[in-house]
Each structure stands twice: as C-alpha cells, then as structure tokens.
Scaffold this motif. Structure first.
Motif, PDB file in Angstrom:
ATOM      1  N   ALA A 152       0.831  -1.205   0.000  1.00 11.46           N
ATOM      2  CA  ALA A 152       0.000   0.000   0.000  1.00 11.46           C
ATOM      3  C   ALA A 152       0.867   1.256   0.000  1.00 11.46           C
ATOM      4  N   VAL A 155      -8.888   7.276   3.894  1.00 12.51           N
ATOM      5  CA  VAL A 155      -8.709   5.819   3.783  1.00 12.51           C
ATOM      6  C   VAL A 155      -9.462   5.085   4.884  1.00 12.51           C
ATOM      7  N   ALA A 213      -9.742   1.059   4.150  1.00 14.86           N
ATOM      8  CA  ALA A 213      -8.450   0.614   3.599  1.00 14.86           C
ATOM      9  C   ALA A 213      -7.411   0.653   4.720  1.00 14.86           C
ATOM     10  N   LYS A 255      -3.640   0.939   3.975  1.00 17.04           N
ATOM     11  CA  LYS A 255      -3.181   2.306   3.715  1.00 17.04           C
ATOM     12  C   LYS A 255      -3.107   3.113   5.010  1.00 17.04           C
TER      13      LYS A 255
END
Length: 256
Positions: free
Chosen positions: A48, A213, A218, A221
């Motif tokens: 990421a 994010v 995510a 990330k």
C-alpha cells in the motif's frame, strides 16, 4: 575499534527487535491467526505504501510545512517567554502555573475550537502545533537557566558583569542541553499535532489522507501512513541530535 563495534551493536539490536516483531506479525497472518480485516499484514502495508507513494509524499509535504511553521513560531515564543520569566520573577510566578494548566487540556479538545475559529486552512493546524511544542521548550530552557553554575555567576558579578552578560555567557550555554531535550520532544509533537488537526478538516495532509482511507476501510493504507509518520518523527529527532552535536561540540568531547 571497540567503540565502532559497540556502536554497531547498539544500532543493530533495535533493528533486529523490530525485524522480529514484523516477522511474527507476518507469520500470524500466514497462519490465519490475525484476519486481514482486523490487522493487515506487513506485506500488504508495504504494498500500500509503494502503490500510494506519490500521493503520500504530496500529503506529507503539507503536514511538514504545518509542523515546521508551528515549531518555528513555538521556539521563538518559548525562548522569549523563558527569558522574560527568568529575568522577572513575578512573571515566572504568574505564568508557570498557567503553562502547566494548558498541558492538562487534551489536544483533541482544542483542535475543533481552532477549526471553528480559524477555518480549514493552515492557520488552525499551525496554531495547534505552536501550542503543543511551546511547553517542552519553555520548561527545558527554564530548567537550564536554573542549573547554571552559581560560582561562575558570582565570579562575573564580582567583575561587574551585567545581568545580560551573565545570561549570555553562563545561563544560555548551560540551557542548551535542556533546550535540545525539549526540542527533541517537540519535533515529534509537531508532526502528531499537525496530523490531529488535519483529522478535523482540511484539504491536504497526512491527517486528511488518514481520514479518507479510514472511511473506505483501507486499513493497509492506514497503517502505511502511520508508519510514515513514525519514520518522519524519528528522522526529525535524529536531526535534532545532529544539531546538538554541532551546537555543543564540547559535550561530544566530554563523552570521548
């Protein structure tokens, strides 16, 4: 040769410890002990970071600009305040309790008010960084002034030196080690303070990136930016060590 070997050992032990933690973390993922939706694996975090590297760098420069601007203002205000408190005892008695009280207020409680008062531009971020970096430097300088060599001060007084001459030749040099100790803390606070203020609103910065994010779940990330913040803070603290060696060469000589 012995000093070089000891330096290599001192540097290698933390690196090995971090490597072991990351290895165990990865193995727990491979073994299915840690599900990916709870904690992403180190490999996914690295991926990421690489995938979003250019975007992370763009946000990082905004955060660093806010951090350095606030830190610079905080250093100037801390130095002026500490000098005035040292020379005027009534100011010391009046301001020191207020400085202590300000540190009991959580940063996350101040940030929304600053955003409300100043908007979503850089002004509230820089102000918050000033608030979190001001105290460690001020207290460090005051402690350094108090620990000045009293015999040297009396010697200069017997020679007719003024208060400012005593300050410049005795008190200021004695405060440098305390100043850099406070600065070492403040540089890490500066980055964290900027990120926290960005959580509550903004257009760019690592805190804004983290908010985006997080909303998209995510987490790989999210951990990538957390590691980036940690790396930047460590590098800034190391740069303070380098500045201290340049400003205080006699301290290095004493160690040798």
């Amino acid at each position: 040769m012995r000093k070089k070997l000891q330096s290599i050992i001192n540097t290698g032990i933390p690196v090995i410890a971090i490597g072991i933690v990351l290895l165990v973390w990865q193995l727990l993922h491979v073994g299915g002990v840690l599900p990916a939706y709870m904690l992403p694996s180190p490999a996914k975090v690295v991926k990421a970071f690489i995938d979003d590297f250019s975007l992370l760098m763009q946000h990082m420069w905004v955060t660093l600009l806010e951090a350095f601007a606030g830190l610079g203002i905080g250093i100037v205000l801390a130095f002026v305040t500490a000098v005035l408190m040292e020379h005027f005892r009534i100011l010391h008695r009046a301001l020191y309790p207020i400085l202590v009280i300000t540190q009991t207020i959580p940063t996350v409680a101040i940030a929304p008010l600053l955003v409300l008062w100043m908007g979503y531009d850089m002004a509230p971020k820089i102000t918050l960084v000033v608030l979190v970096t001001f105290f460690p430097i001020t207290v460090g300088l005051l402690d350094g002034f108090r620990e000045a060599d009293r015999d040297a001060i009396r010697l200069l007084q017997s020679m007719g030196a003024s208060k400012w001459q005593i300050f410049w030749h005795i008190k200021f040099p004695s405060s440098l080690s305390h100043f850099f100790a406070g600065l070492r803390i403040s540089v890490s606070y500066a980055v964290v303070g900027a990120v926290i203020s960005e959580w509550l609103g903004g257009f760019a910065g690592l805190g804004v990136y983290m908010t985006r994010v997080k909303k998209s779940f995510a987490y790989d990330k999210m951990f990538a930016v957390i590691f980036l913040i940690a790396i930047v803070s460590l590098l800034l603290m190391k740069s303070v060590d380098g500045m201290q060696r340049l400003a205080m060469p006699w301290k290095k000589d004493n160690k040798e």
